[in-house]
Design a protein around this motif. Structure first.
Motif, mmCIF file in Angstrom:
data_model
loop_
_atom_site.group_PDB
_atom_site.id
_atom_site.type_symbol
_atom_site.label_atom_id
_atom_site.label_comp_id
_atom_site.label_asym_id
_atom_site.label_seq_id
_atom_site.Cartn_x
_atom_site.Cartn_y
_atom_site.Cartn_z
ATOM 1 N N SER A 129 57.513 28.257 14.906
ATOM 2 C CA SER A 129 58.674 27.978 14.052
ATOM 3 C C SER A 129 58.569 26.606 13.395
ATOM 4 O O SER A 129 58.871 26.456 12.204
ATOM 5 C CB SER A 129 59.955 28.051 14.876
ATOM 6 O OG SER A 129 60.139 29.336 15.373
ATOM 7 N N SER A 130 58.139 25.602 14.152
ATOM 8 C CA SER A 130 58.037 24.266 13.558
ATOM 9 C C SER A 130 56.919 24.209 12.516
ATOM 10 O O SER A 130 57.066 23.558 11.479
ATOM 11 C CB SER A 130 57.818 23.207 14.635
ATOM 12 O OG SER A 130 56.584 23.415 15.279
ATOM 13 N N PHE A 135 55.889 26.739 10.670
ATOM 14 C CA PHE A 135 56.378 27.459 9.505
ATOM 15 C C PHE A 135 57.380 26.618 8.723
ATOM 16 O O PHE A 135 57.322 26.554 7.495
ATOM 17 C CB PHE A 135 57.018 28.779 9.920
ATOM 18 C CG PHE A 135 57.487 29.597 8.757
ATOM 19 C CD1 PHE A 135 56.580 30.312 7.997
ATOM 20 C CD2 PHE A 135 58.820 29.634 8.413
ATOM 21 C CE1 PHE A 135 56.994 31.053 6.914
ATOM 22 C CE2 PHE A 135 59.245 30.374 7.334
ATOM 23 C CZ PHE A 135 58.333 31.088 6.581
ATOM 24 N N SER A 136 58.300 25.950 9.423
ATOM 25 C CA SER A 136 59.283 25.124 8.711
ATOM 26 C C SER A 136 58.610 23.924 8.045
ATOM 27 O O SER A 136 59.011 23.502 6.958
ATOM 28 C CB SER A 136 60.396 24.677 9.650
ATOM 29 O OG SER A 136 59.875 23.865 10.670
ATOM 30 N N TRP A 137 57.562 23.351 8.680
ATOM 31 C CA TRP A 137 56.838 22.242 8.056
ATOM 32 C C TRP A 137 56.164 22.711 6.770
ATOM 33 O O TRP A 137 56.199 22.033 5.754
ATOM 34 C CB TRP A 137 55.808 21.683 9.031
ATOM 35 C CG TRP A 137 55.066 20.509 8.467
ATOM 36 C CD1 TRP A 137 55.477 19.220 8.463
ATOM 37 C CD2 TRP A 137 53.797 20.542 7.801
ATOM 38 N NE1 TRP A 137 54.528 18.435 7.843
ATOM 39 C CE2 TRP A 137 53.498 19.219 7.423
ATOM 40 C CE3 TRP A 137 52.904 21.538 7.487
ATOM 41 C CZ2 TRP A 137 52.336 18.894 6.760
ATOM 42 C CZ3 TRP A 137 51.743 21.210 6.820
ATOM 43 C CH2 TRP A 137 51.474 19.905 6.464
ATOM 44 N N CYS A 138 55.511 23.880 6.819
ATOM 45 C CA CYS A 138 54.855 24.410 5.613
ATOM 46 C C CYS A 138 55.876 24.716 4.523
ATOM 47 O O CYS A 138 55.622 24.469 3.344
ATOM 48 C CB CYS A 138 54.061 25.669 5.948
ATOM 49 S SG CYS A 138 52.562 25.344 6.883
ATOM 50 N N ALA A 139 57.039 25.228 4.919
ATOM 51 C CA ALA A 139 58.076 25.538 3.932
ATOM 52 C C ALA A 139 58.643 24.262 3.322
ATOM 53 O O ALA A 139 58.924 24.208 2.122
ATOM 54 C CB ALA A 139 59.185 26.359 4.579
ATOM 55 N N SER A 140 58.802 23.193 4.130
ATOM 56 C CA SER A 140 59.363 21.950 3.604
ATOM 57 C C SER A 140 58.391 21.223 2.687
ATOM 58 O O SER A 140 58.799 20.450 1.832
ATOM 59 C CB SER A 140 59.778 21.029 4.755
ATOM 60 O OG SER A 140 58.633 20.566 5.437
#
Length: 117
Positions: free
Chosen positions: A44-45, A47-52
């Motif tokens: 999850s972290s 994925f959220s880093w890549c999205a941010s």
């Protein structure tokens, strides 16, 4: 009276009306539960880093590609075996098994590719 699936016709009574229930989950040890929750947090972290950073799914796929590359998986255990003489016998055995397994896998994949080309 008959339903078709592809080229075959089956009597209606033979076809399942609904999907069967999923099989029960096997017992998971507390260690496995901790590992799965850690994996969920890391995924999850990441994925959220890549999205941010506006990398989207391509960034995730590139990270997966780099983490699954064979060179680090072959080089790191070999370097640990050669450069760390104070490793315990259990660690040496695990690293040796990893190297033998990876080399066997590479040989089997290469042989399979040669046979089926």
């Amino acid at each position: 009276f008959f339903r078709t699936r592809g080229f075959l016709a089956f009597p209606v009574s033979i076809l399942p009306l609904s999907s069967p229930p999923p099989p029960p989950l096997p017992f998971r040890s507390p260690g496995m539960e901790r590992l799965l929750s850690w994996d969920d947090r890391v995924t999850s972290s990441l994925f959220s880093w890549c999205a941010s950073h506006h990398l989207g799914s391509r960034g995730m796929l590139l990270a997966l590609e780099y983490s699954a590359h064979g060179v680090p998986w072959l080089a790191v255990p070999l370097c640990l075996l050669l450069l760390q003489p104070e490793l315990s016998l259990a660690v040496i055995e695990a690293l040796t098994n990893l190297e033998v397994g990876l080399c066997t896998d590479i040989a089997m994949v290469g042989l399979t590719k040669c046979l089926f080309r």
